[in-house]
Design a protein around this motif. Structure first.
Motif, mmCIF file in Angstrom:
data_model
loop_
_atom_site.group_PDB
_atom_site.id
_atom_site.type_symbol
_atom_site.label_atom_id
_atom_site.label_comp_id
_atom_site.label_asym_id
_atom_site.label_seq_id
_atom_site.Cartn_x
_atom_site.Cartn_y
_atom_site.Cartn_z
ATOM 1 N N LYS A 76 56.005 22.050 16.077
ATOM 2 C CA LYS A 76 55.388 22.373 14.976
ATOM 3 C C LYS A 76 53.989 21.964 15.057
ATOM 4 C CE LYS A 76 55.594 21.413 9.900
ATOM 5 N NZ LYS A 76 56.476 20.753 8.874
ATOM 6 N N GLY A 77 52.960 23.039 14.492
ATOM 7 C CA GLY A 77 51.719 22.810 14.484
ATOM 8 C C GLY A 77 50.957 23.320 15.803
ATOM 9 N N LYS A 78 51.908 23.667 16.850
ATOM 10 C CA LYS A 78 51.056 24.121 18.125
ATOM 11 C C LYS A 78 51.311 25.749 18.050
ATOM 12 C CE LYS A 78 50.940 20.442 20.726
ATOM 13 N NZ LYS A 78 50.143 19.845 21.454
ATOM 14 N N PRO A 79 50.161 26.165 18.631
ATOM 15 C CA PRO A 79 50.147 27.705 18.562
ATOM 16 C C PRO A 79 50.743 28.411 19.595
ATOM 17 C CG PRO A 79 47.883 26.628 19.554
ATOM 18 C CD PRO A 79 48.861 25.538 19.099
ATOM 19 N N LEU A 80 51.071 29.675 19.225
ATOM 20 C CA LEU A 80 51.996 30.670 20.476
ATOM 21 C C LEU A 80 50.805 31.199 21.390
ATOM 22 C CD1 LEU A 80 54.407 32.628 18.204
ATOM 23 C CD2 LEU A 80 54.575 30.178 19.200
ATOM 24 N N ALA A 81 50.764 30.520 22.647
ATOM 25 C CA ALA A 81 49.549 30.749 23.333
ATOM 26 C C ALA A 81 50.130 31.743 24.599
ATOM 27 C CB ALA A 81 49.066 29.704 24.075
ATOM 28 N N PRO A 82 49.417 32.754 25.081
ATOM 29 C CA PRO A 82 49.842 33.937 26.008
ATOM 30 C C PRO A 82 49.725 33.210 27.320
ATOM 31 C CG PRO A 82 47.546 34.195 25.217
ATOM 32 C CD PRO A 82 48.039 33.086 24.541
ATOM 33 N N ALA B 120 34.433 33.168 15.055
ATOM 34 C CA ALA B 120 35.543 33.562 15.208
ATOM 35 C C ALA B 120 36.546 32.221 15.171
ATOM 36 C CB ALA B 120 35.886 34.384 16.617
ATOM 37 N N SER B 121 37.885 32.522 14.501
ATOM 38 C CA SER B 121 38.747 31.389 14.565
ATOM 39 C C SER B 121 40.031 31.690 15.254
ATOM 40 C CB SER B 121 38.935 31.039 12.933
ATOM 41 O OG SER B 121 37.907 30.366 12.304
ATOM 42 N N ASP B 122 40.685 30.923 16.014
ATOM 43 C CA ASP B 122 41.983 31.238 16.579
ATOM 44 C C ASP B 122 42.939 30.107 15.794
ATOM 45 O OD1 ASP B 122 41.498 28.809 17.860
ATOM 46 O OD2 ASP B 122 41.051 29.925 19.881
ATOM 47 N N GLU B 123 44.020 29.964 16.261
ATOM 48 C CA GLU B 123 45.037 28.826 15.801
ATOM 49 C C GLU B 123 44.745 27.655 15.953
ATOM 50 O OE1 GLU B 123 49.175 31.397 15.804
ATOM 51 O OE2 GLU B 123 48.105 31.152 17.818
ATOM 52 N N LYS B 124 43.639 27.560 17.008
ATOM 53 C CA LYS B 124 43.160 26.031 17.439
ATOM 54 C C LYS B 124 41.647 25.662 16.803
ATOM 55 C CE LYS B 124 43.993 22.374 19.735
ATOM 56 N NZ LYS B 124 44.997 21.555 19.651
ATOM 57 N N SER C 233 40.969 34.947 23.551
ATOM 58 C CA SER C 233 41.709 33.475 23.546
ATOM 59 C C SER C 233 42.909 33.557 24.033
ATOM 60 C CB SER C 233 41.384 32.857 22.036
ATOM 61 O OG SER C 233 41.910 31.683 21.805
ATOM 62 N N ASN C 234 43.425 32.257 24.418
ATOM 63 C CA ASN C 234 44.914 32.009 24.872
ATOM 64 C C ASN C 234 45.667 31.700 23.737
ATOM 65 O OD1 ASN C 234 43.299 29.610 24.410
ATOM 66 N ND2 ASN C 234 44.797 28.396 25.694
ATOM 67 N N TYR C 235 44.829 31.441 22.232
ATOM 68 C CA TYR C 235 45.651 31.427 21.096
ATOM 69 C C TYR C 235 45.254 32.702 20.192
ATOM 70 C CZ TYR C 235 46.147 26.553 21.898
ATOM 71 O OH TYR C 235 46.431 25.183 22.518
ATOM 72 N N ARG C 236 46.201 33.115 19.314
ATOM 73 C CA ARG C 236 45.969 34.046 18.565
ATOM 74 C C ARG C 236 44.682 33.854 17.648
ATOM 75 N NH1 ARG C 236 50.114 37.720 17.735
ATOM 76 N NH2 ARG C 236 52.180 36.992 18.629
ATOM 77 N N ILE C 237 43.975 35.106 17.630
ATOM 78 C CA ILE C 237 42.802 35.207 16.969
ATOM 79 C C ILE C 237 42.857 35.459 15.571
ATOM 80 C CG2 ILE C 237 40.236 36.132 16.698
ATOM 81 C CD1 ILE C 237 40.645 36.945 19.737
ATOM 82 N N LYS C 238 42.876 34.652 14.531
ATOM 83 C CA LYS C 238 43.017 34.789 13.295
ATOM 84 C C LYS C 238 41.995 35.406 12.259
ATOM 85 C CE LYS C 238 46.773 33.685 12.137
ATOM 86 N NZ LYS C 238 47.933 34.311 12.486
ATOM 87 N N ALA C 239 40.848 35.175 12.748
ATOM 88 C CA ALA C 239 39.500 35.604 11.664
ATOM 89 C C ALA C 239 38.326 35.988 12.632
ATOM 90 C CB ALA C 239 39.277 34.822 10.421
ATOM 91 N N VAL C 240 37.620 36.715 12.325
ATOM 92 C CA VAL C 240 36.381 37.225 12.947
ATOM 93 C C VAL C 240 35.366 37.665 11.697
ATOM 94 C CG1 VAL C 240 34.890 38.629 14.379
ATOM 95 C CG2 VAL C 240 37.457 37.950 15.082
ATOM 96 N N THR C 241 34.224 37.015 11.625
ATOM 97 C CA THR C 241 33.197 37.393 10.758
ATOM 98 C C THR C 241 32.004 37.757 11.499
ATOM 99 O OG1 THR C 241 34.044 35.862 9.094
ATOM 100 C CG2 THR C 241 31.948 36.560 8.695
ATOM 101 N N ALA C 242 31.562 38.910 11.272
ATOM 102 C CA ALA C 242 30.360 39.386 11.836
ATOM 103 C C ALA C 242 29.457 39.387 10.632
ATOM 104 C CB ALA C 242 30.322 40.620 12.672
ATOM 105 N N SER C 243 27.911 38.910 10.701
ATOM 106 C CA SER C 243 26.889 38.911 9.433
ATOM 107 C C SER C 243 25.817 39.180 9.996
ATOM 108 C CB SER C 243 27.341 37.733 8.766
ATOM 109 O OG SER C 243 27.086 36.729 9.547
ATOM 110 N N ILE C 244 24.898 39.659 9.186
ATOM 111 C CA ILE C 244 23.442 39.554 9.388
ATOM 112 C C ILE C 244 22.737 38.527 8.248
ATOM 113 C CG2 ILE C 244 21.342 40.886 9.590
ATOM 114 C CD1 ILE C 244 23.091 41.620 11.668
#
Length: 431
Positions: free
Chosen positions: A206-212, A305-309, A249-260
């Protein structure tokens, strides 16, 4: 049970003497090594071209995810998941080394060869392991499929099973050296739609991400990074800038924000996405980040960017938007020229003069008009430099000796890339 759509294809049976292949160095293998796309004759059946290409695609995807068991992915192990009665499913999944690779089919949309190759480039950016391309009349074999691995300087590169079977071991080669005809002959492609935790692999605590990673081993440190990213330094007002870069990433990428972000720290343009995958290509947000709408000033281009870690700022680049430079005015002019004043009937007049400009002079023209303003003699020649010699270009083309007695107007007209201008307009007489 849902009826599956089948893709039927035919390939010529190829039988060669098996050649042992010994360079399966799993720990240091590159996705472009010949060993990855080689097939011994014992693992090939007639018509396996597209199955073999699918196998190679999954092998490359496994290597990119750190698998040391990629060589266990063979036609024999993949056949039961990918085919039925020798036909390839439009959609199928294959589990190996603890990961499930889901493969889907789509049709190409490019209408010309250039459009098709641009489509290849876009798809390869999204799928670095490659895509399987197929067409009913795509090859010297008729129906055939190969693995597209990349495009360099407009040239597609492929692994063709016909050239990597039995005693042949060509590896990845330019499209022209394969058995394929024009890329336009390819009508559809298979790609890896997703990679998920496969059957036979224990879920992490529990709490550990699924890594490839390899089966049973989950890394605790995130490898979240970006590669091949474009970063602006100076952009002209009204001009765009193309965003490139692949986040992995070796973890699932959950969010990406690109901004100016403007000089006050306020985000003036921002795009947020939830990839929920092992990689994400910034081409997905590129259309929404419109640099051409920015006014002059100093800004920062940020990608977070945010992954599961963890969450990381992958790009934070300051750049300037500068005003458009005013176009330089044309300096179209003439020098060292002569004009007729009184010409004896039947006698020549030798024209001279040098037309110059800071822009490319595209045309020079001489006109002779009679007293009523009608053009009686005219000649013009094209040009492609910032200098135009009237004597060399026009003198022999205007026959003053043909003019009857009377009053005329002598005109020299020039055109550069910015304007057309009458440089000389003088009256003269023929007596």
């Amino acid at each position: 049970m849902k009826k599956r759509i089948l893709t039927l294809f035919i390939a010529i049976a190829v039988v060669f003497t098996a050649v042992p292949y010994t360079s399966f160095a799993a720990s240091k293998i590159s996705i472009n090594d010949k060993a990855v796309v080689y097939t011994p004759s014992s693992d090939y059946r007639s018509g396996d071209c597209i199955l073999t290409s699918s196998r190679n695609m999954i092998r490359r995807a496994a290597i990119l995810r750190g698998s040391k068991a990629w060589s266990k992915i063979t036609n024999a192990t993949l056949r039961k998941d990918a085919t039925i009665f020798g036909l390839l499913w439009h959609n199928f999944s294959h589990t190996t080394d603890g990961l499930c690779y889901s493969v889907s089919m789509k049709k190409f949309t490019g209408k010309t060869e250039k459009e098709r190759i641009r489509e290849f480039e876009r798809l390869i950016k999204e799928h670095p392991e490659g895509i399987v391309v197929w067409g009913a009349r795509s090859s010297i074999f008729g129906q055939h499929g190969v693995l597209l691995t990349g495009v360099k300087n407009g040239v597609p590169y492929v692994a063709d099973s016909a050239n990597n079977l039995g005693r042949y071991n060509h590896g990845i080669e330019p499209w022209s050296k394969s058995t394929m005809y024009s890329p336009l002959r390819c009508t559809q492609y298979w790609y890896i739609k997703s990679v998920s935790l496969g059957k036979g692999r224990k879920a992490p605590a529990k709490g550990k991400p699924l890594a490839p990673t390899s089966a049973g081993n989950v890394n605790t440190a995130s490898t979240l990074k970006i590669s091949d990213a474009s970063k602006p330094s100076s952009v002209t007002v009204g001009n765009g800038f193309v965003l490139t870069g692949v986040i992995e990433s070796n973890y699932r990428i959950k969010a990406v924000t690109a901004s100016i972000v403007n000089s006050k720290g306020k985000a003036v343009i921002q795009q947020y996405v939830k990839p929920n995958s092992w990689n994400y290509n910034l081409s997905g947000v590129d259309p929404k980040i419109r640099f051409g709408t920015l006014s002059a000033g100093t800004y920062r281009y940020k990608v977070v960017a945010s992954d599961e870690k963890k969450t990381a700022t992958l790009i934070d680049k300051t750049f300037k938007v500068v005003p458009k430079k005013a176009a330089a005015k044309s300096t179209l002019a003439i020098k060292s020229y002569n004009v007729p004043t009184k010409v004896k009937k039947g006698s020549p007049f030798y024209m001279k003069g040098i037309i110059t400009s800071n822009k490319t002079i595209t045309m020079g023209t001489c006109q002779i008009l009679n007293s009523k303003g009608k053009v009686v003699l005219s000649a013009g020649t094209s040009n492609n430099s910032k200098k135009y010699d009237i004597y060399k270009k026009l003198d022999t083309k205007i026959k003053f000796g043909k003019l009857a007695k009377g009053t005329y107007t002598y005109k020299i007209i020039a055109r550069d890339s910015s304007q057309t201008k009458t440089l000389v307009s003088r009256k003269f007489t023929v007596v």
